[in-house]
Enzyme design. Structure first.
Site, short mmCIF file in Angstrom:
data_model
loop_
_atom_site.label_atom_id
_atom_site.label_comp_id
_atom_site.label_asym_id
_atom_site.label_seq_id
_atom_site.Cartn_x
_atom_site.Cartn_y
_atom_site.Cartn_z
CB THR A 166 4.30 -29.70 -7.37
OG1 THR A 166 3.48 -30.65 -6.85
CG2 THR A 166 3.05 -28.54 -7.42
CE LYS A 210 0.69 -31.43 -7.53
NZ LYS A 210 0.59 -31.34 -6.11
CB THR A 238 -2.08 -33.86 -0.47
OG1 THR A 238 -1.70 -33.01 -1.26
CG2 THR A 238 -1.07 -35.08 -0.39
CD GLU A 243 7.34 -34.89 -2.52
OE1 GLU A 243 6.88 -33.67 -3.05
OE2 GLU A 243 7.38 -34.99 -1.24
CG ASN A 299 8.87 -33.22 1.33
OD1 ASN A 299 7.96 -32.55 1.05
ND2 ASN A 299 8.95 -34.36 0.80
CB SER A 335 14.74 -23.46 -2.63
OG SER A 335 14.74 -25.09 -2.81
#
Length: 395
Positions: free
Chosen positions: A149, A176, A187, A266, A390, A395
């Site tokens: 993702t 992932k 997660t 991220e 985030n 989008s």
């Protein structure tokens, strides 16, 4: 004794499985978003799932089967978590497998999803992917990319384990994860394949044990997903097995994968090990270490390369464990930043601590001086990129 050898090409090293990934248009950039792992003969499997009370439809669907069941097909998708979709989400999975069963015989098929919460699966796009599947291919890269993702890099590992009797088995994994990572079973999706002839009881025991110091000990942002899934699948095709060797290889894979999640957090730029020792017991050490890996104030200090040990001490004190400021000692790698006799950083130690924090990875070591409890958790910094990613994730 045994030898462990790193291999290239991920899952392709494991005998008894087929796998691949395709693009169905779920990802607007055209990258793979639908994948599969299958076997001609039913494989054994063991699984662990998120601690989130709102478990996604694929997990609910999985738990309908009896404990110890075998399967021959795992369907994977990204971009849509199929979470908070109620019974409709489970029914959608059944409908997809009804269609797929017309192309290949399915035995207790299972599914795993990742992506945005609150939307039902796009049946039309996923079904279009079934026509693109080459169910006899072995392409680790394509299925690894299908589950990505916000990941910035593909995560796959493979080992061959050579045993003393001349036999060997292979074990490999794809994974992932980059955001919504929390030490409450982080997660992510991780699928470990092996051709070791491992008993079901050992699969369950070793998978449970390996998460404690790997996926259950990492944090990016302190959020726990609805879809966290860790699966171990075994074909048994090699006919070889040794419990000690398998445990070593499994632990090595899960820790390396867990650290890759933190590395890929991220926008993260640093991986930090929070080593707590001298606690009243291991559970208290774990509680403090995970609190440190989750603290936003600690993470932002790491991002700013600021050796503000006060945030470390404050987080430990707030964690609820037994601690005493007169006994606490804090190091950044080998640089002493706090003990009761050195509560203030002089210029020399400040510079040394700052130099440690400029590195891509380092350890923050906290000795509580109470007893012998110890635990290490892993985290990363938190900066501008995380907020940007985030803020507009849908989008």
């Amino acid at each position: 004794m045994f030898n462990i050898i790193s291999l290239k090409n991920g899952l392709e090293n494991v005998d008894g499985f087929f796998f691949g990934g395709v693009s169905t248009g779920l990802k607007p950039n055209g990258d793979n978003d639908l994948g599969f792992i299958r076997a001609d003969e039913p494989f054994m499997l063991s699984a662990k799932f998120t601690s989130n009370k709102f478990q996604a439809a694929p997990i609910v669907h999985f738990k309908r089967y009896k404990k110890g069941f075998k399967s021959n097909f795992l369907l994977l998708n990204s971009k849509n978590a199929n979470a908070m979709t109620g019974q409709n989400g489970v029914d959608d999975i059944d409908e997809l497998f009804k269609i797929l069963n017309q192309k290949t015989p399915l035995i207790n098929p299972i599914m795993s999803s990742t992506g945005v919460i609150g939307y039902r699966l796009n049946q039309e796009k996923i079904r279009s992917g079934f026509d693109k599947f080459d169910l006899n291919q072995k392409n680790s890269d394509s299925v690894a990319r299908a589950i990505m993702t916000t990941d910035s890099f593909k995560k796959e590992i493979a080992f061959r384990v050579e045993l003393e009797d001349g036999k060997s088995f292979n074990i490999a994994a794809i994974c992932k994860g980059a955001g919504m990572i929390n030490p409450a079973f982080a997660t992510m999706l991780c699928f470990i394949l092996t051709d070791a002839n491992i008993p079901q009881s050992d699969m369950d025991e070793l998978l449970e044990a390996t998460t404690k110091h790997s996926f259950d000990a990492v944090s990016v942002d302190g959020d726990t997903s609805t879809n966290d899934t860790l699966m171990l699948l075994s074909s048994g095709k090699s006919g070889a097995y040794d419990k000690e060797a398998f445990k070593f290889a499994l632990d090595k894979i899960t820790l390396e994968m867990a650290l890759n999640l933190v590395k890929d957090g991220e926008g993260s730029t640093k991986v930090v090990a929070f080593e707590v020792k001298g606690a009243a017991n291991d559970d208290e050490a774990s509680k403090a270490a995970k609190a440190l890996s989750n603290s936003l104030l600690v993470k932002t200090a790491i991002f700013g390369e600021d050796p503000n040990w006060g945030r470390i001490a404050s987080t430990i004190g707030a964690s609820g464990i037994e601690c005493d400021s007169a006994k606490l000692v804090i190091y950044y790698d080998d640089v002493l930043v706090y003990d009761k006799d050195h509560p203030e950083l002089d210029e020399a130690r400040e510079q040394k601590a700052h130099a440690v924090m400029k590195k891509d990875s380092y350890r923050i070591i906290c000795d509580l001086g109470i007893a012998n409890g110890k635990f290490t958790a892993y985290g990363c910094d938190l900066g501008h990129t995380y907020v940007k990613i985030n803020a507009d994730y849908r989008s």
